[in-house]
Design a protein around this motif. Structure first.
Motif, PDB file in Angstrom:
ATOM      1  N   TYR A   1       0.839  -1.204   0.000  1.00 55.05           N
ATOM      2  CA  TYR A   1       0.000   0.000   0.000  1.00 55.05           C
ATOM      3  C   TYR A   1       0.868   1.247   0.000  1.00 55.05           C
ATOM      4  N   SER A   2       0.419   2.250  -0.746  1.00 59.42           N
ATOM      5  CA  SER A   2       1.192   3.485  -0.884  1.00 59.42           C
ATOM      6  C   SER A   2       0.421   4.737  -0.465  1.00 59.42           C
ATOM      7  N   ASN A   3      -0.847   4.576  -0.081  1.00 61.58           N
ATOM      8  CA  ASN A   3      -1.618   5.727   0.394  1.00 61.58           C
ATOM      9  C   ASN A   3      -2.917   5.231   1.021  1.00 61.58           C
ATOM     10  N   LEU A   4      -3.542   6.092   1.810  1.00 60.18           N
ATOM     11  CA  LEU A   4      -4.810   5.753   2.459  1.00 60.18           C
ATOM     12  C   LEU A   4      -5.650   7.010   2.595  1.00 60.18           C
ATOM     13  N   TYR A   5      -6.884   6.939   2.094  1.00 50.38           N
ATOM     14  CA  TYR A   5      -7.826   8.053   2.190  1.00 50.38           C
ATOM     15  C   TYR A   5      -8.974   7.677   3.122  1.00 50.38           C
ATOM     16  N   THR A   6      -9.550   8.693   3.776  1.00 48.67           N
ATOM     17  CA  THR A   6     -10.709   8.481   4.643  1.00 48.67           C
ATOM     18  C   THR A   6     -11.900   9.201   4.032  1.00 48.67           C
TER      19      THR A   6
ATOM     20  N   PRO B   1       1.637   9.689 -12.760  1.00 53.80           N
ATOM     21  CA  PRO B   1       0.177   9.565 -12.659  1.00 53.80           C
ATOM     22  C   PRO B   1      -0.175   8.335 -11.824  1.00 53.80           C
ATOM     23  N   THR B   2      -1.108   8.470 -10.922  1.00 51.72           N
ATOM     24  CA  THR B   2      -1.533   7.352 -10.088  1.00 51.72           C
ATOM     25  C   THR B   2      -2.973   7.563  -9.662  1.00 51.72           C
ATOM     26  N   ILE B   3      -3.537   6.633  -8.937  1.00 53.82           N
ATOM     27  CA  ILE B   3      -4.908   6.784  -8.450  1.00 53.82           C
ATOM     28  C   ILE B   3      -4.933   7.773  -7.288  1.00 53.82           C
ATOM     29  N   THR B   4      -5.883   8.684  -7.331  1.00 57.27           N
ATOM     30  CA  THR B   4      -6.076   9.621  -6.226  1.00 57.27           C
ATOM     31  C   THR B   4      -7.567   9.697  -5.887  1.00 57.27           C
ATOM     32  N   PHE B   5      -7.858  10.192  -4.695  1.00 60.40           N
ATOM     33  CA  PHE B   5      -9.244  10.398  -4.281  1.00 60.40           C
ATOM     34  C   PHE B   5      -9.402  11.819  -3.776  1.00 60.40           C
ATOM     35  N   ASP B   6     -10.370  12.540  -4.327  1.00 58.56           N
ATOM     36  CA  ASP B   6     -10.665  13.913  -3.917  1.00 58.56           C
ATOM     37  C   ASP B   6     -11.869  13.879  -2.991  1.00 58.56           C
ATOM     38  N   GLU B   7     -11.628  14.102  -1.698  1.00 57.70           N
ATOM     39  CA  GLU B   7     -12.716  14.020  -0.725  1.00 57.70           C
ATOM     40  C   GLU B   7     -13.753  15.126  -0.948  1.00 57.70           C
ATOM     41  N   ALA B   8     -13.310  16.296  -1.394  1.00 54.71           N
ATOM     42  CA  ALA B   8     -14.231  17.418  -1.598  1.00 54.71           C
ATOM     43  C   ALA B   8     -15.258  17.112  -2.679  1.00 54.71           C
ATOM     44  N   THR B   9     -14.804  16.507  -3.772  1.00 59.31           N
ATOM     45  CA  THR B   9     -15.711  16.192  -4.877  1.00 59.31           C
ATOM     46  C   THR B   9     -16.173  14.734  -4.854  1.00 59.31           C
ATOM     47  N   LYS B  10     -15.646  13.964  -3.887  1.00 61.21           N
ATOM     48  CA  LYS B  10     -15.989  12.540  -3.729  1.00 61.21           C
ATOM     49  C   LYS B  10     -15.712  11.774  -5.026  1.00 61.21           C
ATOM     50  N   THR B  11     -14.530  12.018  -5.578  1.00 58.37           N
ATOM     51  CA  THR B  11     -14.192  11.450  -6.884  1.00 58.37           C
ATOM     52  C   THR B  11     -12.884  10.660  -6.854  1.00 58.37           C
TER      53      THR B  11
ATOM     54  N   LYS C   1     -17.306   8.986  -9.544  1.00 63.34           N
ATOM     55  CA  LYS C   1     -17.818   9.943  -8.571  1.00 63.34           C
ATOM     56  C   LYS C   1     -18.887   9.283  -7.689  1.00 63.34           C
ATOM     57  N   PHE C   2     -18.857   9.593  -6.399  1.00 57.00           N
ATOM     58  CA  PHE C   2     -19.831   9.032  -5.468  1.00 57.00           C
ATOM     59  C   PHE C   2     -21.170   9.743  -5.641  1.00 57.00           C
ATOM     60  N   ASN C   3     -22.243   8.964  -5.872  1.00 56.54           N
ATOM     61  CA  ASN C   3     -23.559   9.552  -6.127  1.00 56.54           C
ATOM     62  C   ASN C   3     -24.512   9.446  -4.935  1.00 56.54           C
ATOM     63  N   GLY C   4     -23.964   9.099  -3.781  1.00 57.17           N
ATOM     64  CA  GLY C   4     -24.791   8.941  -2.582  1.00 57.17           C
ATOM     65  C   GLY C   4     -24.985   7.495  -2.193  1.00 57.17           C
ATOM     66  N   GLN C   5     -24.799   6.590  -3.180  1.00 56.24           N
ATOM     67  CA  GLN C   5     -24.912   5.156  -2.936  1.00 56.24           C
ATOM     68  C   GLN C   5     -23.635   4.398  -3.267  1.00 56.24           C
ATOM     69  N   TYR C   6     -22.996   4.797  -4.363  1.00 61.41           N
ATOM     70  CA  TYR C   6     -21.776   4.127  -4.784  1.00 61.41           C
ATOM     71  C   TYR C   6     -20.989   5.037  -5.732  1.00 61.41           C
ATOM     72  N   PHE C   7     -19.771   4.621  -6.035  1.00 63.34           N
ATOM     73  CA  PHE C   7     -18.950   5.355  -7.008  1.00 63.34           C
ATOM     74  C   PHE C   7     -19.323   4.874  -8.408  1.00 63.34           C
ATOM     75  N   GLU C   8     -19.594   5.830  -9.284  1.00 66.36           N
ATOM     76  CA  GLU C   8     -20.013   5.498 -10.632  1.00 66.36           C
ATOM     77  C   GLU C   8     -19.203   6.305 -11.643  1.00 66.36           C
ATOM     78  N   LYS C   9     -18.877   5.665 -12.749  1.00 67.18           N
ATOM     79  CA  LYS C   9     -18.059   6.322 -13.775  1.00 67.18           C
ATOM     80  C   LYS C   9     -18.791   7.512 -14.381  1.00 67.18           C
ATOM     81  N   VAL C  10     -18.076   8.621 -14.520  1.00 67.09           N
ATOM     82  CA  VAL C  10     -18.665   9.839 -15.103  1.00 67.09           C
ATOM     83  C   VAL C  10     -17.742  10.360 -16.200  1.00 67.09           C
ATOM     84  N   LYS C  11     -18.266  11.227 -17.049  1.00 66.90           N
ATOM     85  CA  LYS C  11     -17.470  11.835 -18.102  1.00 66.90           C
ATOM     86  C   LYS C  11     -16.626  12.955 -17.534  1.00 66.90           C
ATOM     87  N   ASN C  12     -15.430  13.135 -18.105  1.00 69.22           N
ATOM     88  CA  ASN C  12     -14.543  14.230 -17.683  1.00 69.22           C
ATOM     89  C   ASN C  12     -15.133  15.588 -18.098  1.00 69.22           C
TER      90      ASN C  12
END
Length: 261
Positions: free
Chosen positions: A144-149, A220-230, A250-261
């Motif tokens: 593991y190389s990072n951990l988000y809450t 480039p790597t995987i990141t998580f933006d807590e502000a935008t829940k993405t 992006k988190f839609n209130g139930q799960y993370f779902e793929k969205v367009k850039n």
């Protein structure tokens, strides 16, 4: 509370804190001594020293047992910085709420396919528990190389970024979701919606040589933006090279779902 009792109480607390501080130093010193033996025996193994491989395996067993024992027996270890262990190349990540921690390290028992172990330490109520994950012939354990809450209402999720090294060229990076539920660590939280259904993790394989000339902190790597829940994942092309484009979930209130850039 009478003045004398207050003084005794404060003194008792101070002694307790001081005592643990001393214990924490002793714990880290013992762990560091045991951890350093992994690289020591690996060095001798590479030189072809007889019995070094067996000694390396034993050293791993000893270190894993010590780490698990200390992290369960001494709950306050979940907040210890363990600076010396980090300098010795153990990765340690703690959740924002202080209830979950990942210890991740290389066992030096692999070849071009590198072997790793992880210990997951977590608090539930007044109890601290630990789970050990080690690479076996049937199960590959990444590091593991990072951990988000991530908090969603009353629920708290932990998003771990993990990496696999399968050869000098073939590597992978992924994101996995954890949660503490009913007194246990749930490592199979299915919160990511894909075309094949809800999943617990996302990952991509790529050619390491496509990023080898990029500084580690700029790759480039995987990141998580807590502000935008993405969740943001790099796009890999047909040749296995990481591109400058990204895929968003992006988190839609139930799960993370793929969205367009």
């Amino acid at each position: 509370m009478k003045p004398v009792k207050i003084l005794l109480f404060v003194a008792g607390c101070f002694m307790s804190v001081t005592s643990f501080a001393q214990s924490a130093k002793a714990i880290e010193a013992d762990l560091l001594s045991s951890f350093n033996k992994l690289e020591y025996w690996d060095h001798l193994q590479r030189k072809g020293t007889d019995g070094a491989s067996d000694s390396l395996e034993t050293a791993n067993d000893v270190f894993e047992a010590k780490l698990k024992n200390y992290t369960v027996k001494y709950p306050a270890t979940i907040t210890e910085p363990f600076t010396a262990l980090k300098k010795a190349h153990m990765d340690i990540f703690t959740s924002g709420d202080g209830l979950f921690r990942i210890y991740s390290w290389e066992t030096w028992m692999g070849g071009t396919m590198r072997d790793f172990s992880n210990l997951m330490q977590y608090k539930t109520g007044q109890t601290t528990k630990a789970l050990l994950y080690t690479t076996t012939a049937d199960v590959y354990v990444p590091f593991y190389s990072n951990l988000y809450t991530f908090k969603n209402g009353a629920k708290t999720y932990y998003l771990g970024i993990y990496n696999g090294i399968y050869s000098t060229k073939d590597v992978s990076t992924g994101i996995k979701i954890f949660a503490i539920e009913n007194g246990k660590l749930n490592d199979d939280i299915k919160l990511i919606k894909t075309q094949s259904g809800l999943r617990n993790k996302l990952s991509y394989n790529y050619d390491f040589f496509s990023v080898v000339d990029i500084a580690i902190e700029l790759r480039p790597t995987i990141t998580f933006d807590e502000a935008t829940k993405t969740i943001k994942l790099p796009l890999v092309n047909s040749k296995g090279a990481i591109t400058g484009k990204f895929i968003l979930y992006k988190f839609n209130g139930q799960y993370f779902e793929k969205v367009k850039n």
